[in-house]
Write an enzyme that holds these catalytic residues in place. Structure first.
Site, PDB file in Angstrom:
ATOM      1  N   MET A 126      54.512  -9.003 -54.129  1.00  0.00           N
ATOM      2  CA  MET A 126      55.587  -9.471 -55.015  1.00  0.00           C
ATOM      3  C   MET A 126      56.507  -8.364 -55.522  1.00  0.00           C
ATOM      4  SD  MET A 126      55.079 -12.642 -54.841  1.00  0.00           S
ATOM      5  CE  MET A 126      56.083 -13.367 -56.134  1.00  0.00           C
ATOM      6  N   ALA A 135      50.885 -23.976 -42.344  1.00  0.00           N
ATOM      7  CA  ALA A 135      51.778 -23.511 -41.260  1.00  0.00           C
ATOM      8  C   ALA A 135      51.890 -21.985 -41.282  1.00  0.00           C
ATOM      9  CB  ALA A 135      53.149 -24.156 -41.407  1.00  0.00           C
ATOM     10  N   ASN A 141      46.972 -15.517 -46.675  1.00  0.00           N
ATOM     11  CA  ASN A 141      47.589 -15.057 -45.417  1.00  0.00           C
ATOM     12  C   ASN A 141      46.844 -13.853 -44.848  1.00  0.00           C
ATOM     13  OD1 ASN A 141      50.118 -16.555 -44.462  1.00  0.00           O
ATOM     14  ND2 ASN A 141      50.400 -16.462 -46.691  1.00  0.00           N
ATOM     15  N   ASP A 174      64.143  -6.006 -44.603  1.00  0.00           N
ATOM     16  CA  ASP A 174      65.202  -5.025 -44.864  1.00  0.00           C
ATOM     17  C   ASP A 174      65.327  -4.875 -46.388  1.00  0.00           C
ATOM     18  OD1 ASP A 174      66.604  -7.190 -45.797  1.00  0.00           O
ATOM     19  OD2 ASP A 174      68.027  -7.256 -44.123  1.00  0.00           O
ATOM     20  N   GLU A 175      66.390  -4.245 -46.835  1.00  0.00           N
ATOM     21  CA  GLU A 175      66.445  -3.947 -48.275  1.00  0.00           C
ATOM     22  C   GLU A 175      66.818  -5.130 -49.146  1.00  0.00           C
ATOM     23  OE1 GLU A 175      67.958   0.073 -49.374  1.00  0.00           O
ATOM     24  OE2 GLU A 175      68.035   0.272 -47.195  1.00  0.00           O
ATOM     25  N   GLY A 176      67.199  -6.240 -48.534  1.00  0.00           N
ATOM     26  CA  GLY A 176      67.513  -7.418 -49.337  1.00  0.00           C
ATOM     27  C   GLY A 176      66.247  -8.201 -49.659  1.00  0.00           C
ATOM     28  N   GLY A 202      45.666 -13.819 -51.352  1.00  0.00           N
ATOM     29  CA  GLY A 202      45.407 -13.284 -50.019  1.00  0.00           C
ATOM     30  C   GLY A 202      44.969 -14.276 -48.956  1.00  0.00           C
ATOM     31  N   HIS A 247      57.578 -15.812 -45.584  1.00  0.00           N
ATOM     32  CA  HIS A 247      58.226 -16.465 -46.723  1.00  0.00           C
ATOM     33  C   HIS A 247      58.058 -17.975 -46.594  1.00  0.00           C
ATOM     34  CE1 HIS A 247      61.019 -16.980 -50.004  1.00  0.00           C
ATOM     35  NE2 HIS A 247      61.614 -17.929 -49.291  1.00  0.00           N
ATOM     36  N   LEU A 253      60.975  -3.940 -51.708  1.00  0.00           N
ATOM     37  CA  LEU A 253      60.853  -2.565 -51.217  1.00  0.00           C
ATOM     38  C   LEU A 253      62.230  -1.995 -50.886  1.00  0.00           C
ATOM     39  CD1 LEU A 253      57.765  -3.191 -48.929  1.00  0.00           C
ATOM     40  CD2 LEU A 253      57.785  -1.835 -51.040  1.00  0.00           C
TER      41      LEU A 253
END
Ligand code: GRF
Length: 216
Positions: A95, A178, A19, A146-148, A17, A114, A98
């Protein structure tokens, strides 16, 4: 920081956590006009949950292993996020992939960070993938989900040079620094109504470019 209502965030985590911490710090330092309504982890006992508790933020554990399948798991996530009034969702080291079951509950309002310059090196071990490939620059990407896997429209990226002698840990640490700058900045752009999306193309406007009376 303006008259807009704070962005009502739900943050999904699976681990340490940092981020999440950068988001909490940015809110505390008034660089981000948001309120974290709840932090949800799919793994119990992770240090990200402790960070949330320390900041006085409600937490929940929704363990994917306790559900018969992905739809039931995602419905439970949606329920807990809604119960706490989350309107925008920030994935921060979460991880699990979705599906539309989850994404349709928060249409166009789910973000991820990412640790690579997408579309290069999606998925796990992005920093190792970058080193193995031999790129001279990597970095991080904030994108809509998105779903990818790490394929959604890109809001922002930060470039991090690969240095001689880098190993996975050194590169990951430099990219992480960064990430901690970029994610709160992108969330603040959303909070200020400076993000315009047209299909895959996302424009983050400067403060002086915001159309008046624009909503998020
Ligand atoms: C970060 O590198 C993030 O980009 C990736 O997972 C890692 C999470 O780290 N999605 P932390 O839990 O925020 O410290």
């Amino acid at each position: 920081m303006g008259l807009r209502t704070p962005l009502a965030l739900g943050v999904l985590i699976s681990g340490r956590g940092t981020n999440l911490q950068s988001i909490l710090d940015a809110i505390q330092q008034e660089r981000l006009n948001a309120a974290v309504k709840v932090v949800v982890s799919n793994v119990a006992g992770v240090s990200g949950l402790e960070r949330a508790r320390t900041a006085g933020i409600p937490t929940a554990v929704v363990n994917h292993k306790s559900f018969s399948g992905r739809p039931a798991f995602e419905q439970a996530l949606v329920q807990v996020l809604r119960e706490h009034g989350a309107e925008w969702i920030a994935l921060a080291g979460f991880m699990r992939v979705l599906t539309s079951e989850f994404l349709s509950a928060f249409p166009g309002r789910v973000l991820n960070i990412h640790p690579a310059l997408l579309p290069s090196f999606p998925g796990v071990h992005a920093q190792r993938q970058a080193l193995d490939y031999g790129v001279k620059f990597s970095g991080c990407t904030v994108h809509f989900v998105d779903e990818g896997t790490d394929t959604g429209p890109i809001l922002g990226q930060a470039v991090v040079p690969v240095e001689a002698g880098d190993d996975e840990d050194r590169l990951a640490a430099r990219i992480l620094a960064a990430e901690h700058r970029l994610y709160p900045e992108m969330l603040q752009a959303i909070a200020e109504g400076r993000v315009q999306r047209d299909g895959r193309h996302v424009q983050v406007l400067r403060s002086d470019e915001i159309p008046t009376a624009r909503t998020r």
